[in-house]
Scaffold this motif. Structure first.
Motif, PDB file in Angstrom:
ATOM      1  N   ALA A 144       0.840  -1.200   0.000  1.00 30.88           N
ATOM      2  CA  ALA A 144       0.000   0.000   0.000  1.00 30.88           C
ATOM      3  C   ALA A 144       0.875   1.251   0.000  1.00 30.88           C
ATOM      4  O   ALA A 144       1.943   1.265   0.618  1.00 30.88           O
ATOM      5  CB  ALA A 144      -0.918   0.009   1.220  1.00 30.88           C
ATOM      6  N   PRO A 145       0.449   2.326  -0.679  1.00 33.33           N
ATOM      7  CA  PRO A 145       1.260   3.547  -0.756  1.00 33.33           C
ATOM      8  C   PRO A 145       1.127   4.421   0.491  1.00 33.33           C
ATOM      9  O   PRO A 145       0.893   5.622   0.411  1.00 33.33           O
ATOM     10  CB  PRO A 145       0.699   4.243  -1.998  1.00 33.33           C
ATOM     11  CG  PRO A 145      -0.741   3.853  -2.015  1.00 33.33           C
ATOM     12  CD  PRO A 145      -0.777   2.433  -1.514  1.00 33.33           C
ATOM     13  N   THR A 146       1.261   3.821   1.662  1.00 34.86           N
ATOM     14  CA  THR A 146       1.135   4.554   2.915  1.00 34.86           C
ATOM     15  C   THR A 146       2.458   5.213   3.284  1.00 34.86           C
ATOM     16  O   THR A 146       3.518   4.823   2.811  1.00 34.86           O
ATOM     17  CB  THR A 146       0.699   3.615   4.048  1.00 34.86           C
ATOM     18  OG1 THR A 146       1.577   2.476   4.060  1.00 34.86           O
ATOM     19  CG2 THR A 146      -0.729   3.142   3.853  1.00 34.86           C
ATOM     20  N   ILE A 147       2.377   6.206   4.163  1.00 32.55           N
ATOM     21  CA  ILE A 147       3.566   6.944   4.588  1.00 32.55           C
ATOM     22  C   ILE A 147       3.665   6.873   6.102  1.00 32.55           C
ATOM     23  O   ILE A 147       2.811   7.409   6.818  1.00 32.55           O
ATOM     24  CB  ILE A 147       3.503   8.410   4.118  1.00 32.55           C
ATOM     25  CG1 ILE A 147       3.523   8.469   2.582  1.00 32.55           C
ATOM     26  CG2 ILE A 147       4.673   9.217   4.696  1.00 32.55           C
ATOM     27  CD1 ILE A 147       3.316   9.837   2.010  1.00 32.55           C
ATOM     28  N   ALA A 148       4.673   6.184   6.583  1.00 34.23           N
ATOM     29  CA  ALA A 148       4.887   6.027   8.016  1.00 34.23           C
ATOM     30  C   ALA A 148       5.867   7.103   8.482  1.00 34.23           C
ATOM     31  O   ALA A 148       7.017   7.127   8.046  1.00 34.23           O
ATOM     32  CB  ALA A 148       5.431   4.638   8.318  1.00 34.23           C
ATOM     33  N   VAL A 149       5.419   7.963   9.356  1.00 35.78           N
ATOM     34  CA  VAL A 149       6.246   9.097   9.791  1.00 35.78           C
ATOM     35  C   VAL A 149       6.957   8.766  11.103  1.00 35.78           C
ATOM     36  O   VAL A 149       6.343   8.709  12.164  1.00 35.78           O
ATOM     37  CB  VAL A 149       5.387  10.366   9.955  1.00 35.78           C
ATOM     38  CG1 VAL A 149       6.263  11.540  10.417  1.00 35.78           C
ATOM     39  CG2 VAL A 149       4.683  10.714   8.648  1.00 35.78           C
ATOM     40  N   ARG A 184       4.874   7.142  -4.538  1.00 37.39           N
ATOM     41  CA  ARG A 184       4.235   7.038  -3.223  1.00 37.39           C
ATOM     42  C   ARG A 184       4.573   5.751  -2.483  1.00 37.39           C
ATOM     43  O   ARG A 184       4.683   5.739  -1.264  1.00 37.39           O
ATOM     44  CB  ARG A 184       2.721   7.193  -3.370  1.00 37.39           C
ATOM     45  CG  ARG A 184       2.323   8.621  -3.679  1.00 37.39           C
ATOM     46  CD  ARG A 184       0.828   8.779  -3.845  1.00 37.39           C
ATOM     47  NE  ARG A 184       0.500  10.126  -4.298  1.00 37.39           N
ATOM     48  CZ  ARG A 184      -0.698  10.505  -4.700  1.00 37.39           C
ATOM     49  NH1 ARG A 184      -1.695   9.626  -4.702  1.00 37.39           N
ATOM     50  NH2 ARG A 184      -0.905  11.745  -5.096  1.00 37.39           N
ATOM     51  N   ARG A 185       4.728   4.665  -3.206  1.00 36.14           N
ATOM     52  CA  ARG A 185       4.999   3.381  -2.548  1.00 36.14           C
ATOM     53  C   ARG A 185       6.273   3.443  -1.709  1.00 36.14           C
ATOM     54  O   ARG A 185       6.340   2.898  -0.601  1.00 36.14           O
ATOM     55  CB  ARG A 185       5.118   2.277  -3.613  1.00 36.14           C
ATOM     56  CG  ARG A 185       5.678   0.953  -3.107  1.00 36.14           C
ATOM     57  CD  ARG A 185       4.671   0.164  -2.298  1.00 36.14           C
ATOM     58  NE  ARG A 185       5.269  -0.963  -1.608  1.00 36.14           N
ATOM     59  CZ  ARG A 185       5.574  -2.125  -2.182  1.00 36.14           C
ATOM     60  NH1 ARG A 185       5.319  -2.309  -3.465  1.00 36.14           N
ATOM     61  NH2 ARG A 185       6.101  -3.095  -1.467  1.00 36.14           N
TER      62      ARG A 185
END
Length: 222
Positions: A144-149, A184-185
């Protein structure tokens, strides 16, 4: 570099500059990888839970022998909380983390048939799993193209500034709006690795930075 000023905030790069930043990251490292070691989605979930306020290297050292014998929720319950505490005692907050890993393993069996769920909401319903952990699992395990900060990404996003924000969620949502779809990935991997090895907290190594001409950090060392 053309820039635009965010409302009551720092100057941020325009879309073309953002695209160039990620083009360079991609050119330098087309397939970035997270540094936590795992063997399947379940062990990845456990590793990310254990990594809170700990280094990936420290977690890997503890989990290598653990995951060699425990790689499913069922095996984790059979292993037991006491043995798990002993296996991860070199990791900070290990007592509470062991309790969470046992509890989430139980819930995976009872609620999800022993499988790691594929939605953020379901993942966040598990003990010890917050938004960042859910995003990491969704990205690495399921593409999933999520963004973990994490702290590194938060620092870099505010320094460049790329997606400035006062909270991790603000930075995450800001990046979701501006990162071009093809990138994004892997966006959060590039930014995390950049912060960990180049744009360091105390003294950024701007001489090695592949985007130093696009960065507007006032305390640059070049």
């Amino acid at each position: 570099m053309r820039t635009r000023r965010a409302r009551k905030g720092p100057v941020v790069p325009d879309a073309a500059t953002v695209a160039e930043i990620f083009r360079r990251f991609h050119a330098a490292n087309p397939e970035p990888k997270g540094e936590l070691e795992y063997v399947n989605p379940y062990t990845l979930l456990v590793a990310v839970v254990l990594s809170a306020q700990a280094t990936d290297a420290g977690v890997n050292k503890a989990t290598r022998p653990l995951f060699a014998v425990v790689d499913t929720p069922q095996k984790m319950l059979a292993f037991g909380e006491e043995r798990l505490r002993d296996a991860i005692k070199t990791i900070g907050l290990y007592r509470n983390k062991a309790k969470n890993v046992i509890a989430l393993s139980q819930q995976l069996i009872e609620r999800f048939g022993g499988e790691v769920p594929r939605t953020r909401e379901e993942l966040e319903s598990l003990p010890g799993v917050g938004r960042k952990t859910a995003n990491v699992v969704l990205n690495i395990a399921f593409g999933a193209p999520t963004i973990a900060v994490d702290t590194h990404l938060f620092r870099v996003a505010n320094r460049i500034p790329l997606a400035p924000g006062k909270t991790p969620l603000a930075v995450e949502l800001g990046l979701e709006k501006i990162v071009p779809e093809p990138y994004r990935r892997h966006a959060h991997h590039w930014l995390i690795l950049h912060g960990r090895y180049v744009c360091k907290a105390r003294k950024p190594d701007c001489g090695r930075c592949i985007i130093n001409d696009l960065c507007r950090y006032e305390a640059k060392t070049i």
